[in-house]
Structures are given as C-alpha cells and as structure tokens.
Write a protein that holds these residues in place. Structure first.
Motif, PDB file in Angstrom:
ATOM      1  N   UNK A 188       0.849  -1.201   0.000  1.00  0.00           N
ATOM      2  CA  UNK A 188       0.000   0.000   0.000  1.00  0.00           C
ATOM      3  C   UNK A 188       0.879   1.243   0.000  1.00  0.00           C
ATOM      4  N   UNK A 189       0.533   2.203  -0.858  1.00  0.00           N
ATOM      5  CA  UNK A 189       1.172   3.515  -0.891  1.00  0.00           C
ATOM      6  C   UNK A 189       0.173   4.535  -0.371  1.00  0.00           C
ATOM      7  N   UNK A 190       0.584   5.306   0.616  1.00  0.00           N
ATOM      8  CA  UNK A 190      -0.284   6.307   1.217  1.00  0.00           C
ATOM      9  C   UNK A 190       0.442   7.641   1.219  1.00  0.00           C
ATOM     10  N   UNK A 191      -0.050   8.594   0.451  1.00  0.00           N
ATOM     11  CA  UNK A 191       0.644   9.875   0.305  1.00  0.00           C
ATOM     12  C   UNK A 191       0.777  10.609   1.629  1.00  0.00           C
ATOM     13  N   UNK A 192      -0.106  10.337   2.592  1.00  0.00           N
ATOM     14  CA  UNK A 192      -0.061  11.025   3.883  1.00  0.00           C
ATOM     15  C   UNK A 192       0.718  10.263   4.945  1.00  0.00           C
ATOM     16  N   UNK A 193       1.201   9.073   4.597  1.00  0.00           N
ATOM     17  CA  UNK A 193       1.934   8.286   5.573  1.00  0.00           C
ATOM     18  C   UNK A 193       3.328   8.864   5.786  1.00  0.00           C
ATOM     19  N   UNK A 194       3.745   9.049   7.046  1.00  0.00           N
ATOM     20  CA  UNK A 194       5.092   9.592   7.311  1.00  0.00           C
ATOM     21  C   UNK A 194       6.198   8.776   6.656  1.00  0.00           C
ATOM     22  N   UNK A 195       6.048   7.463   6.613  1.00  0.00           N
ATOM     23  CA  UNK A 195       7.110   6.625   6.048  1.00  0.00           C
ATOM     24  C   UNK A 195       7.195   6.751   4.529  1.00  0.00           C
ATOM     25  N   UNK A 196       6.138   7.273   3.899  1.00  0.00           N
ATOM     26  CA  UNK A 196       6.148   7.409   2.445  1.00  0.00           C
ATOM     27  C   UNK A 196       6.457   8.832   1.991  1.00  0.00           C
ATOM     28  N   UNK A 197       6.582   9.759   2.900  1.00  0.00           N
ATOM     29  CA  UNK A 197       6.831  11.143   2.511  1.00  0.00           C
ATOM     30  C   UNK A 197       8.245  11.368   2.015  1.00  0.00           C
ATOM     31  N   UNK A 198       9.118  10.381   2.206  1.00  0.00           N
ATOM     32  CA  UNK A 198      10.474  10.519   1.672  1.00  0.00           C
ATOM     33  C   UNK A 198      10.467  10.581   0.143  1.00  0.00           C
ATOM     34  N   UNK A 199       9.455  10.010  -0.448  1.00  0.00           N
ATOM     35  CA  UNK A 199       9.381  10.003  -1.899  1.00  0.00           C
ATOM     36  C   UNK A 199       8.571  11.203  -2.376  1.00  0.00           C
ATOM     37  N   UNK A 200       9.273  12.230  -2.821  1.00  0.00           N
ATOM     38  CA  UNK A 200       8.581  13.401  -3.345  1.00  0.00           C
ATOM     39  C   UNK A 200       7.747  13.035  -4.567  1.00  0.00           C
ATOM     40  N   UNK A 201       8.276  12.130  -5.365  1.00  0.00           N
ATOM     41  CA  UNK A 201       7.571  11.714  -6.576  1.00  0.00           C
ATOM     42  C   UNK A 201       6.207  11.130  -6.230  1.00  0.00           C
ATOM     43  N   UNK A 202       6.178  10.241  -5.238  1.00  0.00           N
ATOM     44  CA  UNK A 202       4.920   9.634  -4.831  1.00  0.00           C
ATOM     45  C   UNK A 202       3.946  10.689  -4.347  1.00  0.00           C
ATOM     46  N   UNK A 203       4.407  11.536  -3.425  1.00  0.00           N
ATOM     47  CA  UNK A 203       3.517  12.533  -2.836  1.00  0.00           C
ATOM     48  C   UNK A 203       3.003  13.501  -3.895  1.00  0.00           C
ATOM     49  N   UNK A 204       3.912  14.003  -4.741  1.00  0.00           N
ATOM     50  CA  UNK A 204       3.515  14.999  -5.735  1.00  0.00           C
ATOM     51  C   UNK A 204       2.554  14.431  -6.760  1.00  0.00           C
ATOM     52  N   UNK A 205       2.856  13.239  -7.267  1.00  0.00           N
ATOM     53  CA  UNK A 205       2.019  12.665  -8.311  1.00  0.00           C
ATOM     54  C   UNK A 205       0.638  12.313  -7.773  1.00  0.00           C
ATOM     55  N   UNK A 206       0.582  11.632  -6.646  1.00  0.00           N
ATOM     56  CA  UNK A 206      -0.715  11.215  -6.124  1.00  0.00           C
ATOM     57  C   UNK A 206      -1.582  12.415  -5.776  1.00  0.00           C
ATOM     58  N   UNK A 207      -0.991  13.387  -5.091  1.00  0.00           N
ATOM     59  CA  UNK A 207      -1.772  14.576  -4.713  1.00  0.00           C
ATOM     60  C   UNK A 207      -2.210  15.346  -5.946  1.00  0.00           C
ATOM     61  N   UNK A 208      -1.307  15.448  -6.924  1.00  0.00           N
ATOM     62  CA  UNK A 208      -1.634  16.187  -8.132  1.00  0.00           C
ATOM     63  C   UNK A 208      -2.729  15.551  -8.954  1.00  0.00           C
ATOM     64  N   UNK A 209      -2.875  14.257  -8.843  1.00  0.00           N
ATOM     65  CA  UNK A 209      -3.899  13.544  -9.608  1.00  0.00           C
ATOM     66  C   UNK A 209      -5.184  13.336  -8.811  1.00  0.00           C
ATOM     67  N   UNK A 210      -5.189  13.779  -7.550  1.00  0.00           N
ATOM     68  CA  UNK A 210      -6.402  13.657  -6.751  1.00  0.00           C
ATOM     69  C   UNK A 210      -6.568  12.329  -6.044  1.00  0.00           C
TER      70      UNK A 210
END
Length: 349
Positions: free
Chosen positions: A97-119
């Motif tokens: 599971x990938x969760x854009x709001x998870x602290x452990x996943x915030x290291x990946x800017x790509x994940x956070x930016x893409x998911x948030x940008x796509x809604x």
C-alpha cells in the motif's frame, strides 16, 4: 475469507466466459474485487510471464499518462520508493500500500507529488502470480479524502491474488487462440532522452491496436511501450514483451540506440512468431519442457520419426506429446499449431 475467494473464483470462471476484450475483463475484475475492496479507480495489467514487461491492460479513473509515466518509472537508485512492483513479484508478500499522507512514504517526493496532483491519496498494489510465474498486476486507487486501505483489505487482496492471476492467464490464452492475422509492416518508435517521441506511420497503427483506450495524441505511447522503454534504459539490455491480441501475437522490443545515443531508445513493434515466441506461448498454455522441445522441432519442419531420433524418444512418445500440445492450445493438429506460431512471417524473432 475462504468463502470470498471461492466466490470470486466461481464468478470469474462463469462470467469470464463472456469476456471478449481487455476492457471487459478489467470491468469484471474491478466489479468483483470491489465487493471485497472498494476503490475509486484501477489499472489491471497482464505481463509477459518470462520478461515481466507489460502486455495488455485495462484502466478506469486512473492516473493521467504523464503522471503514470513518472510514477511507474521506478528508479530506487535516485528516489527511494515504497513497494516497488519487483519486490512484490519476488517477495513473500504480494500486496503493498502507498499512502501519500503516511510519514514513512513522505520521503518520496515523486509519490507525494504525483498522487496529490492527480487527486488520489492511497494506492493498493497486488502482484498476480501463479505457478511461480508473474501474470499481471492490479492497482487500486482511492481518491484524496477517502479512508486509506486497511490491513484487513490488504489481507483480502493477498488471498484474492491467486484467482485473479488464474483469470488473467485464462483470458490471455483465449485472446489469441487462432493463427496470426497481422499483415502490417513493423512499426518503429524512437524515444529521446527527454521522452520526446518519433514514430513511423505503421507504428501509429500498431499503437492504436495495442492500446485499449484512445491515445491523447498521435505521438502518445501506452503502458505497454513505456514499460519496455524503461526496462531497456535501466537494464542497458534489450527488453521485449510478447503480447496476445485478437489478431495474433505481437512482439514489442526496445533497445538503446547506442553509446552516443544516451538514453535514446528504439522500439520495434511487429508480429511475434517462431522459436522466439515458443517459450512465452508454452508458459501461457502450460506446455511442459519435453512438449516444448517436441514443438520446437516441429516448427523446424521435422516429421515425428526424426523428432523422436533427435530427442531420443519413441515415435509413440512424440505423438503423445504432440497430442497434449494440441489439446492444451486448442488446435486441431500440426498445421494449425504451425500457423499459430509461425504465421508465415519471415525473419521472426
């Protein structure tokens, strides 16, 4: 949960008999899985089981093309990324599971930016393996603001992976059941280091056939082609996907242009046939090693007695192996099997 798995398996077997297109398969899988794991969007991808490159796929309410291109070009060396598909295909767990709001996943800017940008706020990935081979990937999405996928839903996805892999495998071998009918000339696509695309007119026609969804522009590429481009770039070696289609098997091969070309990649799209197709074809149809050896010599034009001498078998055993291959592939005999695998294409891979 055992009841849920059996329910899904029965539904896929019964309803899958009426499925004729990849889009219909995707809609069926999304609906059935959605009864156990609600989601807002999905991508179902069938893989070449030997190379792991993407083949056919279906999607609905998914990332846009540019976002998906950025998200799935996995480069752990430059961007630590959670749950890469390769680790799910090879590891003990088939679900991540990938969760854009998870602290452990915030290291990946790509994940956070893409998911948030796509809604989207959460993604569940399922590796679909069966018999020790990878057959596909299922990605489920939930929009921003929805509750994340739970541990219970991850466990459900883990148990549903087997029936889904079987459904993909059955669909893929039924999709390409007859002789190769492709008569088009090969198509050539050149992808520059900056991902600019040039292609021949024949490549445009091939891409229209390989993509179940209309491409945004004549220069756009679908998931299938981008996958082999990424694989060629990051491995430095040629990458190929052999794909079953209603018109026959298609081979998509990518390779770096050369040292002076940097990351420039040349992609060739053409009918797949001959000895190069046989290993993938055998995997889809559960053809054994000995049956495959017999079929390979059959493609060379050898009669049963010469095949027997070459392999150290009796002619009776050779004929038994051939009957098993005919039964598994649904062909009537030698001529039809050769038509499926060779299709009269000169210079096949």
């Amino acid at each position: 949960m055992a009841t849920e798995v059996e329910s899904l398996r029965r539904a896929l077997v019964a309803e899958g008999q009426t499925v004729r297109t990849v889009g219909e398969l995707g809609a069926l899988v999304s609906h059935r899985v959605g009864l156990f794991i609600p989601h807002d969007g999905y991508l179902l991808t069938g893989l070449d089981p030997l190379t792991r490159a993407a083949g056919f796929y279906a999607k609905e309410h998914f990332y846009g093309a540019q976002a998906a291109q950025r998200l799935y070009a996995e480069r752990p060396d430059i961007d630590p990324f959670p749950c890469p598909f390769a680790s799910l295909l090879d590891g003990p767990r088939r679900v991540g599971v990938l969760n854009a709001d998870s602290p452990e996943h915030r290291r990946s800017e790509r994940l956070h930016d893409v998911m948030a940008g796509e809604g989207f706020g959460c993604e569940l990935r399922v590796a679909l393996t069966h018999g020790g081979l990878p057959w596909g990937l299922l990605t489920l999405l939930r929009t921003t603001g929805s509750r994340p996928f739970t541990a219970e839903e991850e466990a459900r996805a883990e148990r549903l992976a087997g029936p889904l892999a079987t459904a993909l495998k059955v669909f893929g071998r039924g999709l390409c059941a007859g002789p190769n009918r492709h008569a088009a000339e090969p198509g050539v696509v050149v992808v520059g280091p900056d991902d600019t695309v040039r292609m021949t007119p024949t490549a445009v026609d091939w891409l229209a056939e390989l993509n179940p969804h209309p491409l945004a522009t004549a220069q756009a590429l679908g998931t299938t082609v981008w996958t082999v481009v990424w694989m060629a770039r990051y491995s430095g070696a040629p990458a190929v996907s052999r794909i079953p289609t209603p018109g026959g098997w298609v081979a998509v091969q990518a390779q770096l242009l050369g040292a002076e070309g940097g990351d420039e990649v040349v992609v060739t799209i053409r009918p797949a046939s001959g000895a190069g197709l046989l290993p993938t074809f055998a995997a889809w149809h559960d053809i054994t090693r000995r049956e495959r050896a017999v079929a390979a010599l059959l493609l060379e034009g050898l009669p049963a007695k010469r095949i027997a001498r070459r392999l150290g078998m009796s002619p009776h055993t050779v004929n038994d192996h051939l009957k098993a291959v005919y039964r598994k592939t649904g062909v009537s005999g030698r001529d039809e099997l050769v038509a499926v695998l060779l299709a009269g294409v000169a210079g096949a891979w």
